[in-house]
Design a protein around this motif. Structure first.
Motif, PDB file in Angstrom:
ATOM      1  N   THR A 273     -10.387 -38.880 -36.434  1.00 44.56           N
ATOM      2  CA  THR A 273      -9.851 -39.777 -35.198  1.00 44.56           C
ATOM      3  C   THR A 273     -11.308 -40.298 -34.539  1.00 44.56           C
ATOM      4  O   THR A 273     -11.726 -41.654 -34.605  1.00 44.56           O
TER       5      THR A 273
ATOM      6  N   PHE B 271      -9.876 -36.988 -24.382  1.00 44.14           N
ATOM      7  CA  PHE B 271      -8.416 -36.932 -24.903  1.00 44.14           C
ATOM      8  C   PHE B 271      -7.924 -35.776 -25.970  1.00 44.14           C
ATOM      9  O   PHE B 271      -8.996 -34.750 -26.473  1.00 44.14           O
TER      10      PHE B 271
ATOM     11  N   THR C  70      -3.189 -36.914 -23.750  1.00 45.09           N
ATOM     12  CA  THR C  70      -3.580 -36.385 -24.753  1.00 45.09           C
ATOM     13  C   THR C  70      -2.638 -37.749 -25.820  1.00 45.09           C
ATOM     14  O   THR C  70      -1.323 -38.714 -25.137  1.00 45.09           O
ATOM     15  N   ILE C  71      -3.469 -37.229 -26.867  1.00 52.29           N
ATOM     16  CA  ILE C  71      -3.086 -37.998 -28.203  1.00 52.29           C
ATOM     17  C   ILE C  71      -2.859 -37.106 -29.393  1.00 52.29           C
ATOM     18  O   ILE C  71      -2.963 -36.181 -28.906  1.00 52.29           O
ATOM     19  N   ASN C  72      -2.089 -38.164 -30.349  1.00 49.52           N
ATOM     20  CA  ASN C  72      -2.165 -37.463 -31.372  1.00 49.52           C
ATOM     21  C   ASN C  72      -2.270 -38.520 -32.877  1.00 49.52           C
ATOM     22  O   ASN C  72      -1.823 -39.818 -32.915  1.00 49.52           O
TER      23      ASN C  72
ATOM     24  N   LYS D 297       0.203 -40.071 -34.546  1.00 55.13           N
ATOM     25  CA  LYS D 297       1.343 -41.633 -34.132  1.00 55.13           C
ATOM     26  C   LYS D 297       0.128 -42.714 -33.394  1.00 55.13           C
ATOM     27  O   LYS D 297       0.683 -43.858 -33.234  1.00 55.13           O
ATOM     28  N   ASP D 298      -0.466 -42.177 -32.431  1.00 53.17           N
ATOM     29  CA  ASP D 298      -1.976 -43.274 -31.778  1.00 53.17           C
ATOM     30  C   ASP D 298      -2.129 -43.484 -32.867  1.00 53.17           C
ATOM     31  O   ASP D 298      -3.454 -42.972 -33.218  1.00 53.17           O
ATOM     32  N   SER D 299      -2.563 -45.270 -32.677  1.00 50.72           N
ATOM     33  CA  SER D 299      -3.693 -45.763 -33.563  1.00 50.72           C
ATOM     34  C   SER D 299      -4.606 -45.691 -33.323  1.00 50.72           C
ATOM     35  O   SER D 299      -5.167 -45.878 -32.575  1.00 50.72           O
TER      36      SER D 299
ATOM     37  N   SER E  16      -4.972 -48.120 -31.060  1.00 48.77           N
ATOM     38  CA  SER E  16      -4.163 -48.911 -29.302  1.00 48.77           C
ATOM     39  C   SER E  16      -5.528 -47.917 -28.728  1.00 48.77           C
ATOM     40  O   SER E  16      -5.478 -47.389 -27.441  1.00 48.77           O
ATOM     41  N   ILE E  17      -6.360 -46.224 -29.220  1.00 49.97           N
ATOM     42  CA  ILE E  17      -6.788 -45.878 -28.446  1.00 49.97           C
ATOM     43  C   ILE E  17      -8.117 -46.376 -27.883  1.00 49.97           C
ATOM     44  O   ILE E  17      -8.960 -47.003 -27.041  1.00 49.97           O
TER      45      ILE E  17
ATOM     46  N   MET F 133      -7.233 -48.739 -24.997  1.00 50.42           N
ATOM     47  CA  MET F 133      -7.366 -48.127 -23.980  1.00 50.42           C
ATOM     48  C   MET F 133      -9.028 -47.685 -23.427  1.00 50.42           C
ATOM     49  O   MET F 133      -9.146 -47.782 -22.526  1.00 50.42           O
TER      50      MET F 133
END
Length: 191
Positions: free
Chosen positions: A18, A123, A168-170, A173-175, A178-179, A182
């Motif tokens: 990530t 995160f 909380t991110i995954n 699932k989280d692109s 999108s991170i 934020m």
């Protein structure tokens, strides 16, 4: 002013992948980005015990190294500093493994440092796999992995209750986009 962003979580949650993606995407968007890597590998190379065999000496070594590297990077002209783990991880690991009389002073000291010099976003990486590969460094025993996951979740909740910005991110699932969105919003809200 630099935006300090921590990626934290148990092993096998996708932190390295990530962070690499976020670093690349932010660079593509024109930002200056620094990355501060975790100190556990350095400690391991120097012979300190990690995982279920960790000691207070190992945790203090990593905390000292982490503080040194983090304080050096706060002088960075970068827009973002991405921390692959941070001094927060010393709290979680010590709470999960060490006896309370050893872990409490360490946790208290780090929480005090956070009041003086907080991170902008923490995160918390959510687990996306049940089995963690054995990397011969960390404890991949399912019970130990679950204990660490619980410790990270509980600590994240505690940080939220103290007013820290914990999201909380995954990794599955989280692109990355999108991170990064934020992070851009966080940076814009500070100027």
């Amino acid at each position: 002013m630099v935006c300090k962003v921590v990626f934290t979580g148990a092993q096998g949650t996708g932190k390295d992948t990530t962070i690499a993606g976020v670093w690349h995407e932010l660079k593509m968007r024109g930002y200056d980005v620094d990355v501060v890597n975790e100190m556990a590998k350095d400690a391991w190379y120097r012979g300190f015990k990690l995982g279920k065999d960790t000691t207070i000496a190992s945790q203090l070594y990593m905390l000292g190294k982490q503080l040194m590297v983090e304080s050096y990077h706060t002088k960075s002209p970068a827009d973002f500093i991405l921390y692959n783990r941070s001094m927060l991880d010393c709290v979680v690991v010590s709470r999960a493994i060490l006896p309370t009389e050893q872990s409490l002073p360490l946790a208290d000291a780090i929480m005090m440092l956070l009041r003086i010099n907080p991170y902008d976003i923490i995160f918390q990486m959510e687990p996306f796999q049940d089995v963690v590969p054995d990397d011969k460094v960390r404890d991949s025993n399912p019970q130990s992995v679950e204990r660490f996951r619980r410790a990270f979740t509980e600590f994240g909740e505690q940080l939220k209750s103290f007013g820290h910005n914990v999201i909380t991110i995954n990794a599955r699932k989280d692109s990355i986009e999108s991170i990064c969105d934020m992070l851009e919003q966080q940076l814009e809200s500070r100027t």
